[in-house]
Design a protein around this motif. Structure first.
Motif, PDB file in Angstrom:
ATOM      1  N   LEU A   1       0.833  -1.209   0.000  1.00 10.96           N
ATOM      2  CA  LEU A   1       0.000   0.000   0.000  1.00 10.96           C
ATOM      3  C   LEU A   1       0.866   1.257   0.000  1.00 10.96           C
ATOM      4  CD1 LEU A   1      -2.674  -1.196   2.561  1.00 10.96           C
ATOM      5  CD2 LEU A   1      -3.163  -0.479   0.214  1.00 10.96           C
ATOM      6  N   ALA A   2       1.965   1.222   0.740  1.00 15.23           N
ATOM      7  CA  ALA A   2       2.869   2.377   0.782  1.00 15.23           C
ATOM      8  C   ALA A   2       3.490   2.644  -0.584  1.00 15.23           C
ATOM      9  CB  ALA A   2       3.967   2.150   1.818  1.00 15.23           C
ATOM     10  N   LEU A   3       3.682   1.572  -1.344  1.00 14.39           N
ATOM     11  CA  LEU A   3       4.257   1.694  -2.689  1.00 14.39           C
ATOM     12  C   LEU A   3       3.198   1.926  -3.756  1.00 14.39           C
ATOM     13  CD1 LEU A   3       6.840  -1.243  -2.461  1.00 14.39           C
ATOM     14  CD2 LEU A   3       7.337   1.208  -2.338  1.00 14.39           C
TER      15      LEU A   3
ATOM     16  N   ASP B   1      -3.427  -4.694  -4.359  1.00 15.73           N
ATOM     17  CA  ASP B   1      -4.712  -4.911  -5.020  1.00 15.73           C
ATOM     18  C   ASP B   1      -5.869  -4.716  -4.035  1.00 15.73           C
ATOM     19  OD1 ASP B   1      -4.346  -7.120  -3.434  1.00 15.73           O
ATOM     20  OD2 ASP B   1      -4.629  -8.607  -5.024  1.00 15.73           O
ATOM     21  N   LYS B   2      -5.554  -4.369  -2.800  1.00 15.16           N
ATOM     22  CA  LYS B   2      -6.579  -4.096  -1.781  1.00 15.16           C
ATOM     23  C   LYS B   2      -6.984  -2.620  -1.894  1.00 15.16           C
ATOM     24  CE  LYS B   2      -4.769  -7.614   1.403  1.00 15.16           C
ATOM     25  NZ  LYS B   2      -5.938  -8.526   1.463  1.00 15.16           N
ATOM     26  N   LYS B   3      -7.720  -2.317  -2.920  1.00 22.38           N
ATOM     27  CA  LYS B   3      -8.046  -0.925  -3.229  1.00 22.38           C
ATOM     28  C   LYS B   3      -8.786  -0.225  -2.092  1.00 22.38           C
ATOM     29  CE  LYS B   3      -6.240  -1.455  -7.289  1.00 22.38           C
ATOM     30  NZ  LYS B   3      -4.891  -0.891  -7.562  1.00 22.38           N
ATOM     31  N   TYR B   4      -9.614  -0.962  -1.372  1.00 22.76           N
ATOM     32  CA  TYR B   4     -10.376  -0.362  -0.266  1.00 22.76           C
ATOM     33  C   TYR B   4      -9.461   0.200   0.819  1.00 22.76           C
ATOM     34  CZ  TYR B   4      -9.048  -4.238   2.679  1.00 22.76           C
ATOM     35  OH  TYR B   4      -8.310  -5.121   3.411  1.00 22.76           O
ATOM     36  N   ALA B   5      -8.233  -0.324   0.908  1.00 17.81           N
ATOM     37  CA  ALA B   5      -7.331   0.056   2.003  1.00 17.81           C
ATOM     38  C   ALA B   5      -6.467   1.271   1.684  1.00 17.81           C
ATOM     39  CB  ALA B   5      -6.439  -1.132   2.376  1.00 17.81           C
ATOM     40  N   PHE B   6      -6.514   1.773   0.451  1.00 19.49           N
ATOM     41  CA  PHE B   6      -5.679   2.922   0.106  1.00 19.49           C
ATOM     42  C   PHE B   6      -6.032   4.136   0.966  1.00 19.49           C
ATOM     43  CE2 PHE B   6      -4.375   0.490  -3.564  1.00 19.49           C
ATOM     44  CZ  PHE B   6      -3.083   0.947  -3.793  1.00 19.49           C
ATOM     45  N   LYS B   7      -7.323   4.325   1.255  1.00 19.10           N
ATOM     46  CA  LYS B   7      -7.719   5.482   2.050  1.00 19.10           C
ATOM     47  C   LYS B   7      -7.237   5.370   3.493  1.00 19.10           C
ATOM     48  CE  LYS B   7     -12.329   3.484   2.859  1.00 19.10           C
ATOM     49  NZ  LYS B   7     -13.789   3.684   2.656  1.00 19.10           N
ATOM     50  N   TYR B   8      -7.039   4.134   3.965  1.00 17.33           N
ATOM     51  CA  TYR B   8      -6.565   3.935   5.327  1.00 17.33           C
ATOM     52  C   TYR B   8      -5.048   4.083   5.437  1.00 17.33           C
ATOM     53  CZ  TYR B   8     -11.194   1.777   5.794  1.00 17.33           C
ATOM     54  OH  TYR B   8     -12.545   1.536   5.781  1.00 17.33           O
ATOM     55  N   SER B   9      -4.372   4.031   4.317  1.00 15.88           N
ATOM     56  CA  SER B   9      -2.904   4.045   4.322  1.00 15.88           C
ATOM     57  C   SER B   9      -2.319   5.300   3.688  1.00 15.88           C
ATOM     58  CB  SER B   9      -2.375   2.813   3.575  1.00 15.88           C
ATOM     59  OG  SER B   9      -2.810   2.819   2.219  1.00 15.88           O
ATOM     60  N   SER B  10      -3.139   6.321   3.449  1.00 13.69           N
ATOM     61  CA  SER B  10      -2.658   7.511   2.747  1.00 13.69           C
ATOM     62  C   SER B  10      -1.491   8.184   3.473  1.00 13.69           C
ATOM     63  CB  SER B  10      -3.802   8.511   2.550  1.00 13.69           C
ATOM     64  OG  SER B  10      -4.285   8.976   3.798  1.00 13.69           O
ATOM     65  N   PHE B  11      -1.450   8.066   4.813  1.00 13.60           N
ATOM     66  CA  PHE B  11      -0.375   8.718   5.567  1.00 13.60           C
ATOM     67  C   PHE B  11       0.996   8.145   5.198  1.00 13.60           C
ATOM     68  CE2 PHE B  11      -1.180   4.920   7.987  1.00 13.60           C
ATOM     69  CZ  PHE B  11       0.007   4.606   8.637  1.00 13.60           C
TER      70      PHE B  11
ATOM     71  N   ARG C   1       2.473  11.968   4.484  1.00  9.69           N
ATOM     72  CA  ARG C   1       3.145  12.409   5.716  1.00  9.69           C
ATOM     73  C   ARG C   1       4.376  11.563   6.054  1.00  9.69           C
ATOM     74  NH1 ARG C   1      -0.079  13.981  11.245  1.00  9.69           N
ATOM     75  NH2 ARG C   1       1.635  15.105  12.233  1.00  9.69           N
ATOM     76  N   MET C   2       4.318  10.267   5.786  1.00 11.05           N
ATOM     77  CA  MET C   2       5.452   9.387   6.081  1.00 11.05           C
ATOM     78  C   MET C   2       6.158   8.916   4.811  1.00 11.05           C
ATOM     79  SD  MET C   2       5.879   9.161   9.331  1.00 11.05           S
ATOM     80  CE  MET C   2       6.937   7.710   9.488  1.00 11.05           C
ATOM     81  N   ALA C   3       6.062   9.698   3.748  1.00 11.67           N
ATOM     82  CA  ALA C   3       6.718   9.331   2.494  1.00 11.67           C
ATOM     83  C   ALA C   3       8.212   9.133   2.729  1.00 11.67           C
ATOM     84  CB  ALA C   3       6.492  10.420   1.448  1.00 11.67           C
ATOM     85  N   GLY C   4       8.739   8.041   2.179  1.00 17.28           N
ATOM     86  CA  GLY C   4      10.158   7.739   2.344  1.00 17.28           C
ATOM     87  C   GLY C   4      10.451   6.782   3.479  1.00 17.28           C
ATOM     88  N   VAL C   5       9.431   6.389   4.238  1.00 18.97           N
ATOM     89  CA  VAL C   5       9.640   5.473   5.365  1.00 18.97           C
ATOM     90  C   VAL C   5      10.063   4.097   4.862  1.00 18.97           C
ATOM     91  CG1 VAL C   5       7.231   4.678   5.456  1.00 18.97           C
ATOM     92  CG2 VAL C   5       8.641   4.643   7.542  1.00 18.97           C
ATOM     93  N   THR C   6      10.955   3.460   5.598  1.00 17.13           N
ATOM     94  CA  THR C   6      11.364   2.093   5.294  1.00 17.13           C
ATOM     95  C   THR C   6      10.382   1.129   5.964  1.00 17.13           C
ATOM     96  OG1 THR C   6      13.704   2.692   5.165  1.00 17.13           O
ATOM     97  CG2 THR C   6      13.186   0.367   5.571  1.00 17.13           C
ATOM     98  N   ILE C   7       9.877   0.183   5.187  1.00 19.38           N
ATOM     99  CA  ILE C   7       8.916  -0.790   5.728  1.00 19.38           C
ATOM    100  C   ILE C   7       9.445  -2.193   5.537  1.00 19.38           C
ATOM    101  CG2 ILE C   7       6.576  -1.710   5.586  1.00 19.38           C
ATOM    102  CD1 ILE C   7       5.608   0.999   4.668  1.00 19.38           C
ATOM    103  N   GLU C   8       9.463  -2.939   6.633  1.00 17.96           N
ATOM    104  CA  GLU C   8       9.855  -4.337   6.590  1.00 17.96           C
ATOM    105  C   GLU C   8       8.694  -5.187   7.112  1.00 17.96           C
ATOM    106  OE1 GLU C   8      13.422  -4.741   8.829  1.00 17.96           O
ATOM    107  OE2 GLU C   8      14.650  -3.618   7.391  1.00 17.96           O
ATOM    108  N   VAL C   9       8.577  -6.384   6.591  1.00 17.55           N
ATOM    109  CA  VAL C   9       7.502  -7.286   7.007  1.00 17.55           C
ATOM    110  C   VAL C   9       8.103  -8.443   7.799  1.00 17.55           C
ATOM    111  CG1 VAL C   9       5.579  -8.723   6.244  1.00 17.55           C
ATOM    112  CG2 VAL C   9       6.201  -6.671   4.941  1.00 17.55           C
TER     113      VAL C   9
END
Length: 238
Positions: free
Chosen positions: A82-84, A88-98, A102-110
């Motif tokens: 979603l950050a990238l 395909d979870k289109k419904y979740a884009f609005k929940y992950s906009s930050f 606001r957090m553009a450039g954050v490193t995300i690991e799973v």
């Protein structure tokens, strides 16, 4: 790099436990209840928990101004996608906009590891009941030395970037916030053209303020409603 680790554990379609830690000794559990039901409640709750921990609880010691220098270790691979903008979870884009502004450039690991995460019964549990509009909010507030608390919408950030003559900044959110938090920002007079446009749009221009830096022609239009100010738009004025 400052790291926040979260792990969400679904209980029902509306109830989720989100375990979190910073380092190996600080952490807790968020007991998140959504005001709606969703099969992907764990993903939605973890996204909300991250925002709550970063911007409300300030678990990293300060409010992040960008994602640079920060790392999120999360339990759901969809959060990274979603950050990238590739999920395909289109419904979740609005929940992950930050994550994309606001957090553009954050490193995300799973990671699915629960090492050093708190244990439910042995840890301080914070109960959160959240509405869908709270989770999907694309409005963020900042404190400024001249205007006080100011709300910034995703649309306002996009307009700011589109009207910069110097090109798109590496971190649009941080670039805009730095300008708005400048201590020399001051009120300026609306032009007749702008005033007439705002009267047509809002019915009045009495609640519209224009702010600028004395040495910069870039202007910020702010809608004032009582003690609440919201950035409406921004533009260069020659």
């Amino acid at each position: 790099m400052m790291t926040l680790t979260t792990f969400s554990e679904k209980q029902t379609d509306s109830k989720v436990y989100v375990y979190w830690r910073v380092g190996t000794k600080r952490g807790g559990v968020l007991d998140v209840t959504l005001s709606f039901e969703h099969s992907d409640s764990a993903l939605i709750a973890e996204l909300y928990a991250i925002q709550h921990l970063l911007f409300v609880e300030l678990v990293l010691g300060r409010e992040p101004g960008s994602g640079n220098g920060y790392r999120l270790t999360v339990s759901k691979g969809a959060i990274k996608k979603l950050a990238l903008g590739r999920s395909d979870k289109k419904y979740a884009f609005k929940y992950s906009s930050f994550l994309r502004n606001r957090m553009a450039g954050v490193t995300i690991e799973v990671s699915q590891s629960k090492d050093f995460l708190p244990v439910l019964n042995d840890s301080l549990t914070e109960v959160l009941t959240v509405d869908s509009t709270d989770i999907a909010s694309e409005v963020h507030s900042i404190n400024t030395p001249t205007m006080g608390q100011l709300k910034i919408t995703k649309h306002a950030v996009e307009q700011y970037v589109s009207r910069l003559s110097s090109g798109k900044p590496k971190n649009p959110w941080l670039s805009l916030v730095k300008r708005l938090q400048h201590p020399r920002l001051c009120r300026s007079l609306l032009t007749d053209k702008v005033r007439q446009h705002k009267v047509r749009k809002y019915g009045t221009a009495d609640n519209i303020e224009e702010w600028r830096h004395p040495d910069d022609e870039f202007r910020f239009l702010v809608l004032k409603d009582g003690d609440t100010r919201t950035l409406v738009t921004s533009y260069p004025r020659c």
